[in-house]
Every structure is written in C-alpha cells, then in structure tokens.
Design an enzyme around this catalytic site. Sequence first.
Site, mmCIF file in Angstrom:
data_model
loop_
_atom_site.group_PDB
_atom_site.id
_atom_site.type_symbol
_atom_site.label_atom_id
_atom_site.label_comp_id
_atom_site.label_asym_id
_atom_site.label_seq_id
_atom_site.Cartn_x
_atom_site.Cartn_y
_atom_site.Cartn_z
ATOM 1 C CB CYS A 334 115.295 96.838 66.401
ATOM 2 S SG CYS A 334 116.627 97.147 67.049
ATOM 3 N NE ARG A 363 124.257 102.413 65.003
ATOM 4 C CZ ARG A 363 124.322 101.308 64.614
ATOM 5 N NH1 ARG A 363 125.405 100.434 64.817
ATOM 6 N NH2 ARG A 363 123.238 100.316 64.416
ATOM 7 C CD GLN A 381 121.651 99.055 60.871
ATOM 8 O OE1 GLN A 381 120.657 99.394 61.568
ATOM 9 N NE2 GLN A 381 122.685 98.406 61.466
ATOM 10 C CG ASP A 383 117.845 96.453 60.493
ATOM 11 O OD1 ASP A 383 118.327 95.305 60.752
ATOM 12 O OD2 ASP A 383 117.860 97.271 61.173
ATOM 13 C CE LYS A 464 128.281 90.878 67.824
ATOM 14 N NZ LYS A 464 128.674 92.434 67.182
ATOM 15 C CG HIS A 510 118.047 92.771 65.815
ATOM 16 N ND1 HIS A 510 117.322 93.770 66.056
ATOM 17 C CD2 HIS A 510 117.751 91.723 66.802
ATOM 18 C CE1 HIS A 510 116.948 93.722 67.416
ATOM 19 N NE2 HIS A 510 117.232 92.536 67.594
#
Length: 635
Positions: A334, A363, A381, A383, A464, A510
């Site tokens: 992001c 991560r 991702q 994304d 979410k 997102h």
Amino acid sequence: MAFQVKLPDGSSRKYQEPIAIMDIAQEISRGLAKNAIAAQWNGKAVDLETKIEEDGDLKILTFDDEKGKDIFRHSSSHLMAEAVQNLYPGVKFGIGPAIQDGFYYDFDSDHVFTPEDLIAIEKEMARLAAEKSTYQRSVVSRKEALEHFEKIGEIYKVEIIRDLPEDAEISLYRQGNFTDLCAGPHVPSTDRIKAFKLMSIAGAYWRGNEKNKMLQRIYGVSFPKKAQLDEYLLMLEEAKKRDHRKLGQELGLFAMMEEGPGFPFFLPKGMILRNALENYWRNLHEAWGYQEIKTPIILNRSLWEQSGHWDHYQENMYFTKIDDMDYAVKPMNCPGAILVYKHDLHSYRDLPIRVGELGLVHRHEKSGVLHGLMRVRCFTQDDAHIFMLPSQIKDEIKGVIRLIDEVYSLFGFSYHLELSTRPEKAMGSDEIWETATSALREALEEEGLSFKVNEGDGAFYGPKIDFHLRDCLGRTWQCGTIQLDFQMPEKFDIHYIGEDGNRHRPVMIHRVAFGSIERFIGILIEHFAGAFPTWLAPVQVRLMGISDKHLPYLEGIEQEMKLAGIRVELDRRNEKIGYKIREGQTMKIPYCLVAGDKEMEGNTLSLRRFGQGDLGAKPVEEIIAMVLEEIELKK
RNA sequence: GCCGCAGUAGCUCAGUAGGUAGAGCGCAUCCUUGGUAAGGAUGAGGUCAGCGGUUCAAUCCCGCUCUGUGGCUCCA
C-alpha cells in the site's frame, strides 16, 4: 396434565404422563431409537433420558444431524479422557470439545504422550465402551462443583467454573469412573461409540493463549459404525494424495530449499502455471478498469514510519541498510501504491482510480507456521488499491466482490465470507468505523451473500471482508480480502480536487483476489489434484511415437502446435508406447497424442485425453482446434 | 515462537543389539523398434541434515543447531 409433542415431520403425539425422550423414540421406531444420540427439545439439545411433561417440539438427533455428530464426538472425548485417567493417573484435564470431523481433549501431564500411547489409549477406550457405562447428568451448585474439582486438583476445571456466569446452571457428567464438568448433552452410553481412532498428539496453549502453559492435545475421530471410520480414513488417504506439497514435488512445480525456509522456488513448470495465472489476472483487471503498476521492494525508513508499519508491524519485517540509511523490505504494497497516487494531482472526475500491482512482499512469519505454498515468508499479492469518493464506496465494494467471485467461479471454488469488525486497538473514530463497516455489510447483503461476522478481527486501519477457501484436508485459508481504509489517506495526506475546487480526502480500498499467487496455486493444485485445465497446464500436449521412425512426422506436428501457441513436448525416448503413456498420465498431461504407421498415413493422431482415456484417431487439425478452444477460453 | 514427531542416493523408502550402507524409480551407455499405465542388460550416484560429545570405533547412543512435519499461537 395432558400434553402434546410435535415432531419435525409435522405429526404430533399426545401423552398423559411424563415420558423419557428415549421412550418416545422407541415408539416412533426401533431403528430411530437405536441410532438416537440425543434430542432437541424446543430448540435446546438435551439427553435422551430427559423426561418430557409439557407441550413442545421434539427432534431426535442422530449422527446424520450436524448437532448429533457434535454430541457424539463430544461423548467420545469424554470416553478418551476416562481412558487416559485410567492409564495415566494424575493427569489434569483441560477441555475436550467436538471439532470439525472429530474431537480432542487437552491434558496436563508430566508423561509425554507417544504414538504408542495412543494405541494403548484406544484399547482402553474399547474396553470402556464395551462396559456400556451410561452418561449420567447431575446438576450441582457452584460451591459443590468448586469443592469437588479443588479436592481432586483439577485446577483447569476450577478456573472454568470460576469464569462461568453467575446464573449458569452447572452440570456434571459421569460415565464409569470419570466425572467431567460439562453442559452436555451426551449419548446414552459408551457402547454407542463403536468406531474411533486417535489421530495425533499436539501441543496447545491452555485457553489458546501463548502466555499460558502448553498442554498436550490428543485428536481423535469417532463414528457409530466401523464402516464409517474406514471410509473416513480412506478419504483422508485420498486427500493426502492431493497435497500440494506432494504434487508440487511430483509434477516439478515448485521446491522448498533448506537455504531459504519459507521462500519458495518456482521450477520451470510451476512458472508456466504461474505466468498463465498472471496473464489471466492482467486481462481480467484490465477489463474491470484497473491500471497496473510495479513499486520497489525496498523503501526507506521514513516511508514505513509514515505508514505506521515501522511501529506496528516491525516484528514481521526484514530490514537492510543502504549508504548507512535504514530501509525495510516491503511487507505490504500500500505505501508504494499511495506514493504512485500522490505522484499526480487527481480530480474528482478521475475517481475511482483502481491501481493494481502483482507485488512481492516479505513477512517474517514464525518458523512453526510455514506450510508449503500456503504460508510462506515471501509471496506475491495480486494487490490493488482503489481511491474513490465516499459516495462510491458501496459500488466499488460490490464490484470487487463480483470480480473475486468471477475468479473463484472460473476455477469452481466454493468459498465462505467473513466480515471482520473494529478491533480493540484501532485507529480512527467510532463514527468512521461504523460508516465503513456498514458499507461492507450492506454491500454483502445487497449482493445476497451470507457471511460470518468476526467481531474485533479487523485490521487496525479498517474493517474487512475475507474470502476463505478450503484445502484438500478441509483446512481453510484466507485468500481474497477487501479492506476499507480511512487511515492511510490521512497519514499520507492524499487528496483529490472536488467539484468545489477544494481539496478532499479520498477513501481507499485494499483488495486482493487470489490473495497471494503462491497460496492460490497451492489451493489450485489441491483442487484439481494436479490435473489442471488445459489453459493452466504446464504441458498441454505430449506427442509420442510408437517407434523412432515416427519421430519426423511428430516433429512436424510439434512445430505446427508451437506456432499455434500450444505448450507441446515431444517424447523422443526410446521406450515402448505403454511406458510413455504411463508417464504422460502420471504427469497429468491433458493431451497425450500418439502417432504410428496408421496415423502417419491418415495425417491423424490417436488422442488420449486425461481422465477420459483413449479416444481414438482424429485429424491433426481437429485436435489442434480442440486444444486451442480450451486455451482461448481464458487467454 | 511453543509442544510432539522426523531427516539415509535426484525421488520413494529399507537397514545396522555401534564395525563408514541397500532396494525400486529416475539418470547414463548398450541391446531392443515395440500400438495406449513400467522390455532387457550394464553402470555411475551417498561427509547416512550440520556441529560437538561418549567410545578402540558413531549413520546408529547423548547434546546443540538447521530443515521438514502435525498442532497451538499468529496471518495472504
């Protein structure tokens, strides 16, 4: 005194005297009584020995009912606990609930349970089951319950009792020599539990809190009939053949190396699959009005401080220094996407702006959680970030829900949805959270979708919607997610120029559809058991000749297919046709095409479609058209 | 990260009451040119995960580390 009992089929029975549910079941049919596990009386689960003395609705529960299964499994866990108590005196008991497919019980014991112990415990369970002990309920006062469990040193039970609400009815269940704190209900007696198997031993924190002591958990499954257990075990074995880690190895798709725990290597065949997915993704997102970007993997400290990751996500991040300055490897895309948004000035006329990125994130996941491609330390991702006017929120969310549904439907995945709401540690006002959460909720409801609500499970920056998919063993993995975010736009001070000529704050979404390419491929492998649809298959066609003299003919066809855009391989090995077919089948190649004298003569190929067997000779052009049709579908 | 289990050839696995290892598949070479799930022969391949300890001697016993695995906690 007369009362009436209504049954699920609409019929009802009249009684003058109180009657036990078991006797009613007996009256309805002997078969039902034999299979009865417990009952539902006016919606509440009760034991079969419960006496009825007033009007109400009754349902006899059997193993065919979900609730009946739970009760059966729960009773099984008590049986296992009794066996453990007999074999390992001094063991303290945690909890022993029914779970999906089975049950477990948590034990606190100095003795470390081994797989051999499980066999001994099973034997003891069988012995206890044969004794046909009844499960007997008794209701006690809080004081009595505390005294009882304190006296026998059951500290965990004492803790549970202390945490029960003041007005809770406290019941004990006893079978044989084992008494447990339990709300019930249970099967009438231990001999109902005919077939069971203890599956594994695992550590589990008391009450699921990693600050608490770790207890030993034994998992088991149980069924009313031996055949059901056998069927279950067979199913499990079959499921394990679909395991993406096994198939990934067998099909040469990806590999994990000791040199990079949690960092998957994509092998040439896996890369083809991956690229096919990514191509599909690009085309899909272009059609849905997304633009694609690519942002750097390493960005400087101040960016991550601004985004809040430096403070809130540090334990999951990897760091590096460049020219003595601190940098971090991105755990999320992001901030990069926001920088792209900020790079230009935007008018309200431009919104919504949908910016997608196949972004590689790293991560630091705890070592114990890594799992094939499903849980890794670096993943891509799919994304996208949507910047929009507050008035566009609901429509955009609906659009994303439809897009994700389109993706999952293409593969034939079924999924379930979860809506996660404000966590304890959250940024932003209650009002903003309320607006955001109801936008998500309304979008789901207006799309006619059912979902589970996870209170307090949202991200710190917004609520979410998560999309969960199942793996071969029924474990669910979060893939798609849609997250509303009112925080990042603030932190990065992004804006658009409104109709009034002033600056306004856009709202941000997102979202990912696959979730991560890696995890999605893991799910795909298990879903298709490695037999991918042609458009995804690393090798779509394998050509094989009866003997070497057919090779020139096949070389011509190979060339033709390559030019047509088909992923084709020619098996040139000096082996018999049966051998080559066998390998083509084990590699689950959609089209195995055989040429011998007959085929050469008629300009045909003998076609073997995976899963359909030998379909006979067909003209080469016809086969090419067939393959292309399957590929074009998703190109 | 925590608890349990495991790590032997490229793959799947056997094995040794402690005396430095074996099968099948795969691979290479040769023979075979064979019609839909394994044709035959020969051969190459191993620091028995790594590091320490015990021992005359360790792949085997002990300890630590790494990796995998089933869970727990945590998350795409």
